[in-house]
Design an enzyme around this catalytic site. Structure first.
Site, PDB file in Angstrom:
ATOM      1  N   GLY A   8       0.820  -1.202   0.000  1.00  0.00           N
ATOM      2  CA  GLY A   8       0.000   0.000   0.000  1.00  0.00           C
ATOM      3  C   GLY A   8       0.852   1.250   0.000  1.00  0.00           C
ATOM      4  O   GLY A   8       2.064   1.202   0.243  1.00  0.00           O
ATOM      5  N   SER A   9       0.216   2.369  -0.279  1.00  0.00           N
ATOM      6  CA  SER A   9       0.920   3.645  -0.293  1.00  0.00           C
ATOM      7  C   SER A   9       1.353   4.022   1.113  1.00  0.00           C
ATOM      8  O   SER A   9       0.810   3.510   2.099  1.00  0.00           O
ATOM      9  CB  SER A   9       0.011   4.732  -0.874  1.00  0.00           C
ATOM     10  OG  SER A   9      -0.422   4.387  -2.182  1.00  0.00           O
ATOM     11  N   THR A  25      -1.007   4.430   4.769  1.00  0.00           N
ATOM     12  CA  THR A  25      -2.307   3.771   4.697  1.00  0.00           C
ATOM     13  C   THR A  25      -2.577   2.851   5.878  1.00  0.00           C
ATOM     14  O   THR A  25      -3.682   2.326   6.001  1.00  0.00           O
ATOM     15  CB  THR A  25      -2.410   2.958   3.396  1.00  0.00           C
ATOM     16  OG1 THR A  25      -1.261   2.110   3.259  1.00  0.00           O
ATOM     17  CG2 THR A  25      -2.483   3.874   2.195  1.00  0.00           C
ATOM     18  N   LYS A  44      -0.233   0.198   7.201  1.00  0.00           N
ATOM     19  CA  LYS A  44       0.309  -1.159   7.132  1.00  0.00           C
ATOM     20  C   LYS A  44       0.911  -1.578   8.473  1.00  0.00           C
ATOM     21  O   LYS A  44       0.654  -2.687   8.960  1.00  0.00           O
ATOM     22  CB  LYS A  44       1.363  -1.235   6.021  1.00  0.00           C
ATOM     23  CG  LYS A  44       0.826  -0.889   4.645  1.00  0.00           C
ATOM     24  CD  LYS A  44       1.881  -1.067   3.570  1.00  0.00           C
ATOM     25  CE  LYS A  44       2.990  -0.041   3.678  1.00  0.00           C
ATOM     26  NZ  LYS A  44       2.525   1.333   3.439  1.00  0.00           N
ATOM     27  N   HIS A  52      -7.471  36.124 -12.310  1.00  0.00           N
ATOM     28  CA  HIS A  52      -6.946  34.799 -12.661  1.00  0.00           C
ATOM     29  C   HIS A  52      -7.788  33.697 -12.000  1.00  0.00           C
ATOM     30  O   HIS A  52      -8.231  32.759 -12.680  1.00  0.00           O
ATOM     31  CB  HIS A  52      -5.480  34.697 -12.216  1.00  0.00           C
ATOM     32  CG  HIS A  52      -4.813  33.421 -12.616  1.00  0.00           C
ATOM     33  ND1 HIS A  52      -3.920  33.326 -13.653  1.00  0.00           N
ATOM     34  CD2 HIS A  52      -4.903  32.165 -12.105  1.00  0.00           C
ATOM     35  CE1 HIS A  52      -3.496  32.086 -13.774  1.00  0.00           C
ATOM     36  NE2 HIS A  52      -4.074  31.356 -12.827  1.00  0.00           N
ATOM     37  N   GLU A  53      -8.010  33.827 -10.712  1.00  0.00           N
ATOM     38  CA  GLU A  53      -8.792  32.799 -10.008  1.00  0.00           C
ATOM     39  C   GLU A  53     -10.257  32.845 -10.426  1.00  0.00           C
ATOM     40  O   GLU A  53     -10.920  31.797 -10.497  1.00  0.00           O
ATOM     41  CB  GLU A  53      -8.655  32.993  -8.493  1.00  0.00           C
ATOM     42  CG  GLU A  53      -7.226  32.986  -7.978  1.00  0.00           C
ATOM     43  CD  GLU A  53      -6.448  31.763  -8.408  1.00  0.00           C
ATOM     44  OE1 GLU A  53      -7.064  30.689  -8.598  1.00  0.00           O
ATOM     45  OE2 GLU A  53      -5.218  31.873  -8.580  1.00  0.00           O
TER      46      GLU A  53
END
Length: 655
Positions: free
Chosen positions: A212-213, A216, A218, A434-435
């Protein structure tokens, strides 16, 4: 630590500070004794020191009553009872004794200074005693630290055993990964009742690989297995096996399994196993012999001639593709448990686990927070709750409210606010347009994710930002959404050109252009979304690189194909630019309205933007911000130096 460890020994062996103090005291005493033995000034007889010539004059005058002569000193008394001493000449004076006899001086021999047999023995043996003492101390420290990586224990295992005293973790503390938890439930049942499986001839898998990343859960899941089963839990990192000396890692593997056998049934958890379990031969003839020997020993211990009953190996990695195939075959790590990032229901459960330790206000809704954090791992959510608690503490609050969670989420996802950053009015106006360009294009693109928030307050490296959040977790993206994202990404640059003119377009859209180019490249080379290129993969495969060499073969294509791919990428990005110009041209009034509101309020939520576009009142008090008139297209404004970097990311979260 047991009671014996807490009580210092009489010599201070139980207290490192006392031990060091005693060593220094011993060294100082030895130095003082050494100086004293060689300082003859402190061992000579009492009396006034006189010159040798003065001594001879007194002898001639007949005022010397008695003397005691040695090789180094002459001491004596005068007829008046005054004691004196003098140093003889290096060359023996043969006329001294006859002269003393002639003058009637009593002459006797004096023992040599420092001629004691014990003192001489001590002087000769002092260096050897110091050497033996230091050697004894070093050897004792080696023996004491041999099990913890000491100088004599480099071949010992560095695995640490965690017991229930250090905090019991169960499956109740693990949320959001129900499928992985269910796969490991039978491991717990085997550790609790091995005979249940043995009666039917079943054998529990010897190893389970958690994939897993990072963040996460483990490691937490492995500790939960031990906590549920109530067995010892050994933990070690893959990098703890590898050393510069060949054979040390293999020795540590053997020692680790010997320790585990004594505590069986137990769990041995190897974190980041890819540090030692990488594919053998990846070095193209220059492999790491130490790492390969360590891996070979690990393979033998897991499934060799000697069965290690009751020992379950649980390993974790986020790179299963680089592991050696022999490590993944049945009988070793024959079960791979994928620990994915949690979905919205999993994020709700994880937030509830971490929120138990935080006093919450009544307005906190974990579902709303989970919906606004797509792609967050368990570690990210724990950090979010902690940031919210710290924010509330800085404000002096007793409860953590929804406002603190929103501020913490913005800080984690967009970076901390930089309110101290000084921006000119022209920079603020350009940032606002811009936003607003991103937001207006997003509102009028049906496939775009809804806007969560728009702000012109600098955060991180951005001067402003438009955040979009999906309504639900997405695991794949459709073509129409990709084109919508391209148009939204180009909206900021188009707004600058429409309002301020072609010559006033800034470098603020660099991040938007980078995102759009990467998305278009993936559409053409990975996902086959170009009619001219076709459904053919031309992307460079991601493979392990070693010393500049890649284990994957590079993509082969002709020059004509490469030119076609570049043309298609450019056409797709320019298509998004054209679509953004069309939308902003049709809704120029909404662009002015939203930009003016951003200049006044600095930050607007998605609901407020919708009400503003619909012509409704925001329901906010007027902040009293003084804003200058809005420059239209072609209006000349002073050119100011702008910091490099994006104004904000138009990319959807979790993409």
């Amino acid at each position: 630590m047991n009671d014996n460890d807490k009580q210092p020994s009489p010599g201070g062996g139980g207290n490192p500070w006392m031990k060091s103090l005693m060593i220094w005291v011993g060294i100082l005493l030895a130095l003082a004794l050494f100086v004293q033995l060689f300082d003859t000034r402190g061992t000579t007889a009492t009396g006034n020191e006189i010159a040798y010539s003065t001594f001879l004059d007194r002898v001639d005058e007949g005022t010397v009553k008695e003397v005691a002569i040695s090789r180094d000193v002459i001491v004596g008394k005068t007829t008046a009872g005054e004691a004196f001493r003098t140093r003889p000449l290096p060359v023996p004076d043969t006329t001294l004794i006859p002269t003393l006899r002639q003058k009637g001086v009593t002459v006797s021999a004096r023992a040599e200074e420092g001629s004691s047999i014990w003192a001489a023995l001590l002087v000769q043996s002092l260096p050897f005693l110091l050497f033996i003492g230091i050697a004894f101390f070093v050897v004792r420290q080696m023996q004491k630290n041999s099990g913890a990586g000491g100088a004599m224990g480099f071949g010992k295992s560095r695995a640490k055993m965690l017991t229930q005293k250090e905090g019991r973790v169960t499956f109740d503390d693990v949320a959001g990964i129900d499928e992985a938890r269910e796969e490991l439930q039978e491991v717990v049942e085997f550790l609790k009742d091995p005979s249940k499986f043995a009666r039917l001839g079943g054998k529990i898998p010897k190893g389970a690989l958690l994939v897993g990343s990072p963040g996460t859960g483990k490691t937490l899941l492995a500790r939960a297995i031990a906590g549920e089963a109530g067995v010892p839990f050994f933990t070690i990192s893959g990098s703890d096996f590898v050393e510069m000396f060949v054979g040390v890692g293999a020795s540590r593997v053997r020692d680790m399994f010997e320790q585990a056998k004594k505590s069986a049934p137990c769990i041995v958890f190897i974190d980041e196993i890819d540090a030692v379990g990488r594919h053998r031969g990846a070095g193209l003839g220059n492999g790491n012999d130490e790492r390969e020997q360590t891996l070979n020993q690990l393979l033998v211990e897991m499934d060799g001639f000697e069965a290690n009953e009751g020992i379950i190996i649980v390993a974790a990695t986020n790179r299963p593709d680089v592991l050696d195939p022999a490590l993944l075959r049945p009988g070793r790590f024959d079960r791979q448990v994928v620990v994915p990032r949690p979905d919205i229901e999993g994020r709700i459960k994880i937030l509830e686990v971490h929120m138990k330790k935080v006093p919450l206000a009544p307005d906190v809704d974990s579902r709303v927070i989970a919906r606004g954090t797509p792609g967050f791992s368990g570690a990210d959510l724990a950090n979010l709750v902690n940031e919210a608690a710290l924010t509330a503490a800085r404000k002096g609050k007793r409860l953590v409210a929804m406002l603190e969670f929103e501020e913490a989420k913005d800080k984690v996802m967009m970076g901390a606010e930089r309110r101290s950053m000084v921006m000119t009015e022209d920079e603020k106006r350009m940032t606002a347009y811009h936003e607003a360009g991103h937001a207006i294009v997003s509102i009028h693109e049906p496939a775009s994710d809804p806007i969560h928030k728009a702000t012109i307050i600098p955060r991180g490296r951005a001067l402003g930002m438009v955040m979009r959040l999906p309504e639900r977790d997405s695991y794949s993206y459709h073509r129409d959404k990709m084109y919508a994202n391209l148009a939204v990404a180009m909206g900021g640059r188009v707004a600058e050109e429409v309002i301020f003119g072609y010559d006033k377009v800034s470098s603020g859209a660099s991040g938007d252009i980078q995102y759009a180019t990467g998305l278009a490249r993936d559409m053409v080379t990975k996902w086959g979304m170009s009619d001219k290129v076709g459904p053919v993969e031309y992307a460079q495969p991601e493979g392990e690189s070693f010393l500049g060499y890649s284990s994957s073969q590079p993509v082969r294509m002709s020059n004509a194909t490469a030119q076609l791919i570049d043309d298609e990428i450019k056409n797709i990005v320019e298509g998004g630019l054209t679509r953004a110009k069309q939308v902003l041209g049709e809704h120029i009034d909404q662009l002015h309205t939203l930009a003016q509101a951003l200049l006044e309020y600095e930050t607007l939520s998605g609901e407020e933007i919708k009400r503003l576009i619909a012509g409704e009142d925001l329901g906010r008090p007027d902040p009293g911000a003084k804003t200058s008139s809005v420059p239209m297209r072609g209006t000349s404004i002073p050119k100011t130096k702008r910091p490099s970097g994006p104004f904000g990311s138009a990319a959807p979260q979790g993409a």
